[in-house]
Motif scaffolding. Structure first.
Motif, mmCIF file in Angstrom:
data_model
loop_
_atom_site.group_PDB
_atom_site.id
_atom_site.type_symbol
_atom_site.label_atom_id
_atom_site.label_comp_id
_atom_site.label_asym_id
_atom_site.label_seq_id
_atom_site.Cartn_x
_atom_site.Cartn_y
_atom_site.Cartn_z
ATOM 1 N N SER A 118 -10.621 -1.771 -8.295
ATOM 2 C CA SER A 118 -9.429 -2.539 -8.615
ATOM 3 C C SER A 118 -9.666 -3.388 -9.852
ATOM 4 C CB SER A 118 -9.043 -3.451 -7.440
ATOM 5 O OG SER A 118 -10.052 -4.431 -7.215
ATOM 6 N N GLN A 166 0.839 -1.192 0.000
ATOM 7 C CA GLN A 166 0.000 0.000 0.000
ATOM 8 C C GLN A 166 0.877 1.245 0.000
ATOM 9 O OE1 GLN A 166 -2.354 -1.013 3.609
ATOM 10 N NE2 GLN A 166 -4.127 -0.826 2.276
ATOM 11 N N THR A 218 -3.175 3.735 -2.848
ATOM 12 C CA THR A 218 -3.092 2.769 -3.933
ATOM 13 C C THR A 218 -2.521 1.468 -3.373
ATOM 14 O OG1 THR A 218 -0.875 3.535 -4.561
ATOM 15 C CG2 THR A 218 -2.769 4.551 -5.668
ATOM 16 N N GLN A 219 -2.907 0.354 -3.974
ATOM 17 C CA GLN A 219 -2.417 -0.919 -3.473
ATOM 18 C C GLN A 219 -2.220 -1.912 -4.611
ATOM 19 O OE1 GLN A 219 -5.427 0.317 -2.037
ATOM 20 N NE2 GLN A 219 -6.886 -0.754 -3.358
ATOM 21 N N ALA A 226 -7.105 1.309 -6.135
ATOM 22 C CA ALA A 226 -6.998 2.467 -5.252
ATOM 23 C C ALA A 226 -8.235 2.529 -4.368
ATOM 24 C CB ALA A 226 -6.861 3.759 -6.063
#
Length: 293
Positions: free
Chosen positions: A125, A82, A91-92, A113
């Motif tokens: 996502s 992350q 965001t990840q 995100a």
């Protein structure tokens, strides 16, 4: 896009190792403690947070299009990176591996995100899952198929996911989710199909350590026949199902999950000499306990 998502596992392998180390050293690492000081639980702007976890296939039930049989055995290991963009935006990127008998069978990647104000959150996502070997998924127990959505000949899938949560109080909230995408099957499968269009909706409630959800899914084959009324989908073949699940997180880092897949299901298909081929839609109740070590 598909090739990009498939290369993420290779790029993230160092992060997976780092995530496993971070998970074990969180109590003594001041850098990690600093990143979780935001009230929303997100990393501070401009900083990174790496987490890793593992669970059983029962604990992996979610609102995305990928659904595993909870009685099929196996484990799910995942690592998430992350990055805090602003105090409310994160965001990840996630990589996960679903394994049976110590052999990885499905590798998944997801990038997205999340916007989180504490009171409510919304995340988007894009995810992809793919089998590592072009063979049907194993049958672990009699009558319990390990396949995805009842499909043992699963090859890969790509989907767009959305998930939102509205906090009702300090420790309870309502969760809504949606997913849409495509599932590709291995050549020569019993269904005689190559691509399935899938949609999923979920509704959940969490209160303290207890959370529950209901998930509805619909699958319909895609075809390319200009002579049909709707050239994109088979009008006479569709499968629907509803899953229920409850998870209780225990104080000693354990969890108890119970529920049922295909509590209600329906479908229709074109008859063949062997009968109407369709995904496995048998009702599957389960009770599983998971302990983090």
């Amino acid at each position: 896009m598909r090739r990009l998502l498939l290369t993420l596992p290779l790029l993230c392998m160092p992060l997976i190792a780092a995530g496993q180390t971070v998970s074990a050293d969180q109590s003594t690492n001041p850098w990690i403690q600093q990143q979780t000081t935001l009230k929303t639980g997100q990393p501070a702007p401009g900083s990174l947070l790496i987490q890793s976890q593992n669970s059983t296939t029962a604990g992996a039930q979610n609102d995305s299009s990928l659904s595993l049989n909870p009685l099929g055995g196996g484990t799910v290991n995942s690592s998430t990176l992350q990055y805090g963009v602003t105090p409310n935006v994160t965001t990840q990127a996630t990589i996960n591996q679903k394994s049976w008998a110590t052999q990885p069978r499905i590798v998944g990647t997801e990038v997205g995100a999340t916007y989180n104000t504490g009171r409510y959150s919304l995340g988007l996502s894009v995810a992809q899952d793919q089998v590592t070997n072009p063979t049907p998924l194993p049958r672990v127990l009699p009558g319990a198929v390990t396949g995805v959505n009842g499909l043992t000949d699963f090859d890969n899938s790509t989907q767009l996911n959305a998930k939102g949560r509205l906090a009702l109080s300090g420790n309870s909230g309502v969760v809504l989710g949606a997913s849409m995408g495509r599932i590709h099957l291995l050549p020569g499968n019993l269904l005689g199909l190559s691509t399935l269009d899938q949609k999923a909706l979920s509704f959940g409630i969490d209160h303290g350590p207890v959370s529950g959800s209901i998930i509805g899914r619909s699958m319909q084959p895609e075809v390319n026949n200009p002579g049909m009324p709707n050239p994109g989908l088979y009008p006479d073949r569709r499968w629907n199902s509803i899953d229920l699940g409850v998870t209780w997180r225990l104080p000693w880092q354990g969890s108890l999950s119970f529920g049922a897949q295909n509590v209600w299901s329906s479908g229709n298909a074109t008859n063949t000499p062997a009968g109407p081929p369709q995904p496995d839609q048998s009702r599957t109740p389960y009770v599983q306990y998971h302990q983090d070590l």
